[in-house]
Scaffold this motif. Structure first.
Motif, PDB file in Angstrom:
ATOM      1  N   ASP A  39       0.816  -1.217   0.000  1.00  0.00           N
ATOM      2  CA  ASP A  39       0.000   0.000   0.000  1.00  0.00           C
ATOM      3  C   ASP A  39       0.850   1.268   0.000  1.00  0.00           C
ATOM      4  O   ASP A  39       0.437   2.295  -0.565  1.00  0.00           O
ATOM      5  CB  ASP A  39      -0.914   0.014   1.226  1.00  0.00           C
ATOM      6  CG  ASP A  39      -2.089  -0.946   1.099  1.00  0.00           C
ATOM      7  OD1 ASP A  39      -2.291  -1.504   0.001  1.00  0.00           O
ATOM      8  OD2 ASP A  39      -2.797  -1.149   2.113  1.00  0.00           O
ATOM      9  N   ARG A  40       2.028   1.211   0.616  1.00  0.00           N
ATOM     10  CA  ARG A  40       2.829   2.420   0.793  1.00  0.00           C
ATOM     11  C   ARG A  40       3.877   2.664  -0.296  1.00  0.00           C
ATOM     12  O   ARG A  40       4.390   3.777  -0.400  1.00  0.00           O
ATOM     13  CB  ARG A  40       3.484   2.391   2.186  1.00  0.00           C
ATOM     14  CG  ARG A  40       2.484   2.676   3.298  1.00  0.00           C
ATOM     15  CD  ARG A  40       2.948   2.202   4.669  1.00  0.00           C
ATOM     16  NE  ARG A  40       1.967   2.538   5.695  1.00  0.00           N
ATOM     17  CZ  ARG A  40       0.833   1.862   5.898  1.00  0.00           C
ATOM     18  NH1 ARG A  40       0.566   0.801   5.146  1.00  0.00           N
ATOM     19  NH2 ARG A  40      -0.015   2.241   6.840  1.00  0.00           N
ATOM     20  N   ARG A  53       3.272   2.247  -3.584  1.00  0.00           N
ATOM     21  CA  ARG A  53       2.608   2.431  -4.874  1.00  0.00           C
ATOM     22  C   ARG A  53       3.081   3.652  -5.660  1.00  0.00           C
ATOM     23  O   ARG A  53       3.424   3.547  -6.844  1.00  0.00           O
ATOM     24  CB  ARG A  53       1.085   2.497  -4.679  1.00  0.00           C
ATOM     25  CG  ARG A  53       0.490   1.219  -4.135  1.00  0.00           C
ATOM     26  CD  ARG A  53      -0.885   1.451  -3.485  1.00  0.00           C
ATOM     27  NE  ARG A  53      -1.933   1.729  -4.433  1.00  0.00           N
ATOM     28  CZ  ARG A  53      -2.634   2.862  -4.472  1.00  0.00           C
ATOM     29  NH1 ARG A  53      -2.390   3.847  -3.607  1.00  0.00           N
ATOM     30  NH2 ARG A  53      -3.585   3.025  -5.353  1.00  0.00           N
ATOM     31  N   LEU A  81      -5.455   0.307  -2.978  1.00  0.00           N
ATOM     32  CA  LEU A  81      -5.066   0.102  -1.579  1.00  0.00           C
ATOM     33  C   LEU A  81      -5.796  -1.129  -1.044  1.00  0.00           C
ATOM     34  O   LEU A  81      -7.009  -1.264  -1.214  1.00  0.00           O
ATOM     35  CB  LEU A  81      -5.423   1.322  -0.734  1.00  0.00           C
ATOM     36  CG  LEU A  81      -4.585   2.587  -0.940  1.00  0.00           C
ATOM     37  CD1 LEU A  81      -5.213   3.766  -0.208  1.00  0.00           C
ATOM     38  CD2 LEU A  81      -3.167   2.365  -0.450  1.00  0.00           C
ATOM     39  N   TYR A 139      -6.480  -8.288   0.525  1.00  0.00           N
ATOM     40  CA  TYR A 139      -5.598  -8.688  -0.579  1.00  0.00           C
ATOM     41  C   TYR A 139      -6.021 -10.049  -1.109  1.00  0.00           C
ATOM     42  O   TYR A 139      -6.135 -10.247  -2.325  1.00  0.00           O
ATOM     43  CB  TYR A 139      -4.147  -8.725  -0.095  1.00  0.00           C
ATOM     44  CG  TYR A 139      -3.157  -9.155  -1.158  1.00  0.00           C
ATOM     45  CD1 TYR A 139      -2.629  -8.226  -2.053  1.00  0.00           C
ATOM     46  CD2 TYR A 139      -2.753 -10.489  -1.270  1.00  0.00           C
ATOM     47  CE1 TYR A 139      -1.722  -8.617  -3.034  1.00  0.00           C
ATOM     48  CE2 TYR A 139      -1.856 -10.890  -2.244  1.00  0.00           C
ATOM     49  CZ  TYR A 139      -1.334  -9.942  -3.125  1.00  0.00           C
ATOM     50  OH  TYR A 139      -0.448 -10.340  -4.107  1.00  0.00           O
ATOM     51  N   ALA A 193      -1.007   5.003   4.471  1.00  0.00           N
ATOM     52  CA  ALA A 193      -0.632   4.998   3.057  1.00  0.00           C
ATOM     53  C   ALA A 193      -1.272   6.180   2.346  1.00  0.00           C
ATOM     54  O   ALA A 193      -2.406   6.566   2.641  1.00  0.00           O
ATOM     55  CB  ALA A 193      -1.081   3.690   2.415  1.00  0.00           C
TER      56      ALA A 193
END
Length: 364
Positions: A142-143, A145, A187, A194, A264
């Motif tokens: 998520d972070r 991207r 996200l 996920y 994020a």
């Protein structure tokens, strides 16, 4: 995590050393070097005109550089014994009609995806970075991207396609975009979310298995790692080391942010697609989309923002000065696409572009 190990998979074209045309030689190379020799590991891929190398998990930048160098030399020697050469090119500059590796899964892909599979002779650099848990892995996904497009711009090494100048620094990226599950992701938030996303993709029947989840970054199906798949194979060993080290630092930076409670950035997937397209189109030649502002900015300032973002981790690992030097080298001489364009502009001969790549593949 005390030591966050890193492993690299690199894909190479197998080419005729005289004409530069891709050759369907992977089967022969692997038959006489089934384990790559010298503890290296060689594997085939979808097309018989390419070969993949895999490093062991490495715990330092110097070990990683040694592994990448050794694997390239092992692959080159094995190819040479079959009368071919390896070339670190993201796509073939010369026209080619690729042939599918005769494995059941690959043959099924060829049937199901038709021209998309038939034309998918592309070579990338996939970086695996260890994570402690699925929670950490998804938090990292998520972070990181917004920071993946600059990695593509740095690594871009595929400007030619079927004998013509595509106008893209990474035309490989455009080819990857034909697959149904490729590109940036939303996200996720949690491992459960996920997994739900993956299961929903599989339930559509549009992909055959989880190995066809071609996200720019994903949780590995086989290892406790994050797999970042955005980069073209790099022409030079130094550039491959740079990309892998930046990726590892990016993962650790994201993990630290997660542990500190930093959320994020809520960047829309549509914006990430535009940033990725921009990176593929212009590489380091023109403006990129800045990962923080979302606005156009000079390519050098964007990749330096990536360096600044990961600098605390690089400094902690003792890698900052080395990475700064490697990054400066790319900015001065250009990425692989720039070097391919330069050779073609000077010679007008795509076979010379391939010959140059063959000569540079084993160079730092």
């Amino acid at each position: 995590m005390d030591i966050r190990t890193v492993g690299v998979e690199e894909e190479f074209l197998l080419v005729d050393p005289d004409s530069g045309t891709p050759r369907a030689a992977a089967d022969a190379v692997l038959r006489q070097e089934p384990h790559g020799g010298d503890d290296g590991l060689l594997q085939n891929e979808l097309q018989r005109e390419q070969l993949e190398t895999c490093t062991r998990p490495c715990s330092s930048m110097s070990e990683l550089a040694d592994q990448i160098r050794r694997r390239r030399h092992v692959a080159a020697a094995a190819a040479r014994r079959q009368g071919v050469a390896i070339a670190a090119l993201g796509t073939s500059p010369l026209p080619v009609r690729a042939t599918v590796t005769p494995k059941a899964r690959y043959l099924r892909m060829a049937e199901e995806y038709a021209l998309t599979a038939a034309e998918h002779l592309t070579c990338g650099c996939h970086v695996h970075v260890a994570v402690e848990s699925a929670d950490e892995g998804v938090a990292v996904l998520d972070r990181i991207r917004p920071w993946l497009p600059p990695l593509l711009a740095l690594s871009a090494n595929s400007p030619f396609w079927q004998g013509v100048d595509s106008g893209y620094a990474s035309y490989r990226r455009q080819v990857l975009g034909r697959w149904p599950s490729s590109g940036p992701t939303e996200l996720f938030g949690t491992p459960a979310a996920y997994r739900t996303a993956i299961e929903e993709l599989l339930e559509t029947g549009a992909i055959l298995d989880e190995g066809m989840v071609y996200f720019d970054a994903r949780l590995s199906c086989r290892y406790p790692t994050i797999e970042i798949r955005v980069a073209d194979v790099c022409l030079l060993i130094d550039d491959a080391v740079l990309i892998a080290t930046l990726v590892a630092a990016l993962v650790e930076t994201a993990a630290r942010a997660w542990r500190s409670g930093v959320p994020a950035a809520p960047v829309r997937t549509a914006q990430l697609k535009l940033a990725t397209w921009r990176a593929a189109r212009s590489g380091l030649r023109q403006d990129l989309v800045h990962p923080i502002t979302g606005h156009p900015a000079p390519a050098e300032s964007v990749v330096r923002a990536l360096l600044d973002h990961t600098a605390p981790v690089l400094a902690d690992n003792g890698d900052l000065v080395t990475v700064e030097g490697l990054l400066l080298g790319v900015l001065k001489r250009g990425n692989g696409a720039e070097q391919q364009w330069e050779v073609h502009q000077r010679t007008g001969d795509l076979s010379r572009v391939v010959a140059h790549a063959v000569s540079q593949t084993l160079e730092s």
